[in-house]
Design an enzyme around this catalytic site. Structure first.
Site, short mmCIF file in Angstrom:
data_model
loop_
_atom_site.label_atom_id
_atom_site.label_comp_id
_atom_site.label_asym_id
_atom_site.label_seq_id
_atom_site.Cartn_x
_atom_site.Cartn_y
_atom_site.Cartn_z
N HIS C 57 0.82 -1.30 0.11
CA HIS C 57 0.08 -0.13 0.12
C HIS C 57 1.00 1.28 -0.04
O HIS C 57 0.45 2.37 0.33
CB HIS C 57 -0.75 -0.05 1.17
CG HIS C 57 -1.88 -1.11 1.45
ND1 HIS C 57 -2.60 -1.72 0.56
CD2 HIS C 57 -1.83 -2.19 2.22
CE1 HIS C 57 -3.26 -2.60 0.85
NE2 HIS C 57 -2.74 -2.86 1.92
N HIS C 219 -7.17 -4.33 -1.53
CA HIS C 219 -6.34 -5.67 -1.68
C HIS C 219 -7.02 -6.36 -3.08
O HIS C 219 -6.76 -7.43 -3.50
CB HIS C 219 -6.37 -6.76 -0.65
CG HIS C 219 -6.21 -5.89 0.72
ND1 HIS C 219 -7.14 -5.38 1.45
CD2 HIS C 219 -4.92 -5.91 1.14
CE1 HIS C 219 -6.32 -4.93 2.39
NE2 HIS C 219 -5.18 -5.19 2.45
#
Ligand SMILES: Nc1ncnc2c1ncn2[C@@H]1O[C@H](COP(=O)(O)OP(=O)(O)O)[C@@H](O)[C@H]1O
Ligand SMILES: Nc1ncnc2c1ncn2[C@@H]1O[C@H](COP(=O)(O)OP(=O)(O)O)[C@@H](O)[C@H]1O
Ligand SMILES: [Mg+2]
Ligand SMILES: [Mg+2]
Ligand SMILES: [Mg+2]
Ligand SMILES: [Mg+2]
Lengths: 206, 331, 331, 206
Positions: C57, C219
């Site tokens: 991330h 995700h």
């Protein structure tokens, strides 16, 4: 051959048609050895040219050519904008004050246009640029001031095809070195369409 | 082509609108142009800094407009230099009486259009000077070629010349420091996957699944070679060593490092590249003053990265550290 | 899979190494862990702020470590929450006697592992408290489900709770403002193309050439629906309107806007989305205090974006504007 | 069935083999309804378990199971790390002080492990999680303390397959709502491998 103001206007409209038709082809040529925008640039530029000249009223060929030059310079950008712009500016200057441009004057004007491109681009023939179409066309016409539409088209076409095997040393294609060989130069292809359009218009008027 | 856009022919207009509305207190759009300028431009008595080029390199160039960096950025069509009249509008907007300095990346189109703009400005008695950035070591410099390309190192020119101008320096002084950065900055890039110009609709080149292109330009123009994809360490070594061969970095005091993403490289991977770049510099005894990892000069959604090294002296360090309020480069 | 990495099983180690060597004067690595902490941690008397989660991330979470924001970030394997012992190491590193505050994104794994770490810390008499961020409006909140996911809005929690802690506030005060942000922040994302977890080697989902996924998680977990790809304007409308339906933004004074890239969306496209987001807010009479456009919370190289709106009051404005020295969020 | 310390060690080694073999399959299960890391997590975790227990010397099954628990908790992360960790911790606690665990005690221990997972994960049966394997297995063994290896394996397998049609309401798969149906839950599949490994080991010893 005689170019009056309407012939020049038709020439530009026909050129625009060709640029729109061949927009993706020109871009495809610019992808392997450039940055893939030449067709987009030419299509945008000549569309603006068409918009511009269909609004104006013109007295002489030089007036039209000047507006073409200014439009290309202010709407295209990239390498081709200033280079085509310079070419048209030189054409305009060379035929200033004439209502009907004959073959001899046009050949002279083309010669000055080619010189203008060379100077702007700091390049010369054999470097795989649009110069490799403008110079041969200018030279062919100089030798034969009563040139036919066919001669114009054939010379431009052959010149464009000759760029295929050249090694680029100017413009973006230069970064590809040997890999630039085997590809037609995009600016030479668009220059061919420009002269092919003129040939078409001359044929129609003949 | 999968893109989040409205009309492929309107991407630049939409983007400029999105930028100026994102930073309304920092930026203003010069009406009817693709020029974004500092809100308070022109700053009287300060040299105005203008850069720009084709779009698709975001955050370059408008992200670098702000106090301490550029006064205006001109956005051309995607990968197409802006036209002279647009650049001229930018020059007029930022001219505060001390002259205007142009930062040009070395591409035929950029050089031609910016030079023509400079001529237009001079005709109106605005003092204009410029520097041409050519930091890309991938393409050889010979009398034959167009010269080296300007890539991510340009951001250091913006930052440092911008800080110099902000300090009240004259046009000649700004030019001098701009040229100093150009003399001391080198970059090289590579790519794994191409990008797609929105109006073209198809990728600008093709690479096999196991291929990478070393020496890529920021519009997809290659430079050195295509070869089998290598590890991040090997890639970092190849890029860094080519740069170190080109300029002797051991003679400077310190270097600034930039590991730049070309558009769709996960930031994770940029840091993995940085890991090895830092190791190499350490091995060679070159000490790092400051490191920048992120997207600074992109090529739409190209996958790949570039490494830039800038040799610093005291003046450059001070200017690199000076405050900047540009949205994409805060310091 | 084309990635600039060395070993798919070493990406997190290499990345952490690349991060700490990029910012050696700002960050330190807690030995033998994947924890990056403020160089000067623990700051005596200040509440320590710890966040983290799976890797992939970036710049979250270590990019937000720095004075004015997080004290430490814990990097798990890609898309996998870090283990309790790693989080516990971070807690111990930043504990300056005033307690430690955890910012957790609402995923089963994150909540479980961070809660267990909190238990370990309490067993050693460290005061620990936390907030769970659940800003994603794509997934419905019902007693059935796991609850909403935490996505890009988390960055605002880092920033604002970080500024509060920096101001010398107590653990309870930091928690209170953290919860205020959570109560006032909503996000929603979408994707055009999937991402590939390095150790998995294949894309995490498939989308047809003309398909997009609305409500995607960071995700790749979808939320709402798959449908035909729409224009940037339509996408901006769909995301923004879903957010506005969920919370009444007209009652606040102003909002902060974040248009976040998920990894390989050209920045150009983020600005194109922002253009329409700003128009919509203007149409609704919601005034924008500050806008953030860029990559703040990514999903490896996923193509897509998210929109986040945060309703502000005076306290939140002051804290949002407070200085931050975190590499990925300078203000 | 009797589990001594070596049987437990073999069970864990066999489990690791299965997790390595099925690493990409488990990840493939986690891609459509999760985040595509479950196989990677399990393979990493049980490799660490194998490394850990092959270094230690153990007296009782509980000692081994405790190390397994601690290793999974500190090396896996995600949702599955703490959940499998809790399960093994409960197993360890339940068999503490016993050299040889018989069927009845093992069934009791499994029951507590399943309860531990439920509590940690704040979930229950029918929510398409590993609980849907642990609970049915624990219940089957409770009913038949002299259970065969086949019963263990068949129950686990059937339970795993039953998750296919369930609608997820916990864990990442919950975000997929109806779309979670038609896919086997990854954590249930890895739980099946764990019980299949035990069944293999029991068969070998028989
Ligand atoms: N220095 C130069 N002199 C003459 N023509 C040039 C030069 N550089 C480029 N060109 C011409 O311009 C063409 C490329 O135009 P275009 O793709 O529109 O611009 P850009 O290269 O900036 O993307 C080339 O194919 C070539 O014919
Ligand atoms: N709340 C829960 N209770 C029980 N088991 C759960 C819960 N949430 C997830 N799981 C199990 O964990 C598995 C996913 O594990 P893994 O992919 O390793 O972690 P993550 O979901 O964090 O990526 C699911 O397939 C499910 O069996
Ligand atoms: Mg081009
Ligand atoms: Mg171009
Ligand atoms: Mg995970
Ligand atoms: Mg998972």
């Amino acid at each position: 051959m005689k170019l009056d103001v309407n012939t020049v206007i038709d020439w530009m409209k026909r050129t625009n048609e060709k640029m729109q038709e061949n927009k993706s082809y020109l871009t495809t040529l610019d992808q392997p050895i450039g940055d893939g925008d030449h067709g987009i640039n030419m299509a945008r530029g000549f569309q603006e040219v068409e918009n511009k000249i269909s609004q104006g009223t013109y007295e002489t060929p030089a007036d039209v050519l000047k507006d073409v030059a200014m439009t290309l310079m202010s709407k295209v950008g990239g390498a081709s904008g200033p280079l085509f712009g310079s070419a048209f500016l030189k054409l305009s200057t060379a035929v200033k004050g004439t209502d009907t441009v004959d073959g001899e004057l046009f050949a002279k004007a083309l010669d000055q246009a080619a010189a203008g491109v060379k100077q702007r681009g700091k390049a010369d023939i054999g470097e795989k640029t649009m110069i490799d179409v403008w110079v041969p066309v200018a030279e062919a016409l100089k030798e034969e001031p009563n040139f036919s539409a066919e001669l114009l088209e054939d010379t431009a076409k052959q010149a464009m095809e000759n760029t295929k095997e050249m090694l680029a040393t100017k413009g973006r294609a230069a970064y590809f070195k040997e890999r630039s060989q085997g590809h037609i130069d995009p600016g030479s292809a668009s220059s061919f369409y420009l002269f092919e359009a003129l040939s078409d218009v001359i044929k129609e008027r003949a | 082509m999968k893109k989040i856009i409205n009309d492929p022919n309107q991407v630049v207009q939409d983007m400029v609108q999105g930028m100026v509305t994102a930073y309304p207190s920092a930026l203003k759009q010069v009406p009817e142009t693709m020029v974004l300028a500092r809100k308070d431009a022109p700053v009287q008595g300060k040299v105005g800094l203008v850069s720009g080029g084709g779009s698709g390199h975001e955050p370059a160039h408008a992200g670098y407009v702000g106090k301490g960096m550029l006064d205006a950025a001109v956005a051309g069509e995607v990968f197409t230099s802006p036209t002279p009249d647009q650049v001229f509008e930018a020059i007029k907007t930022v001219d505060g009486g001390a002259g205007v300095f142009l930062v040009i990346k070395n591409y035929t189109g950029d050089v031609l259009n910016f030079e023509m703009a400079a001529e237009l400005a001079e005709a109106e008695d605005i003092d204009v000077d410029y520097v041409v950035v050519n930091d890309d070591v991938a393409v050889e410099d010979s009398s034959f070629t167009t010269g080296r390309r300007g890539i991510a190192g340009t951001v250091f020119v913006h930052k440092i010349a911008g800080a110099k101008a902000e300090s009240g320096a004259s046009l000649a002084e700004v030019k001098k420091v701009g040229e100093k950065v150009v003399a001391n900055v080198r970059s090289m890039g590579m790519a794994l996957k191409p990008c797609t110009v929105p109006a073209a609709g198809t990728p600008s080149f093709e690479l096999q699944d196991d291929e990478m292109e070393i020496g890529i330009g920021i519009h997809g123009e290659p430079g050195l070679e295509r070869k089998e994809i290598a590890s991040a360490d090997k890639i970092a070594e190849e890029l860094t060593e080519k740069i170190l061969e080109d300029l002797d970095y051991t003679t400077g005091e310190d270097v600034a490092v930039m590991v730049n993403g070309l558009g769709s490289t996960p930031e994770m991977e940029l840091y993995i590249v940085n890991k090895r770049v830092q190791e190499i510099l350490k091995e060679k005894g070159i000490s790092v003053y400051k490191t920048f990892v992120g997207e600074y000069m992109t090529a739409l959604e190209m996958t790949g990265c570039s490494v830039t090294l800038l040799k610093l002296d005291d003046e450059l360090k001070t200017l690199l550290d000076a405050p900047s309020e540009a949205p994409a480069f805060r310091s």
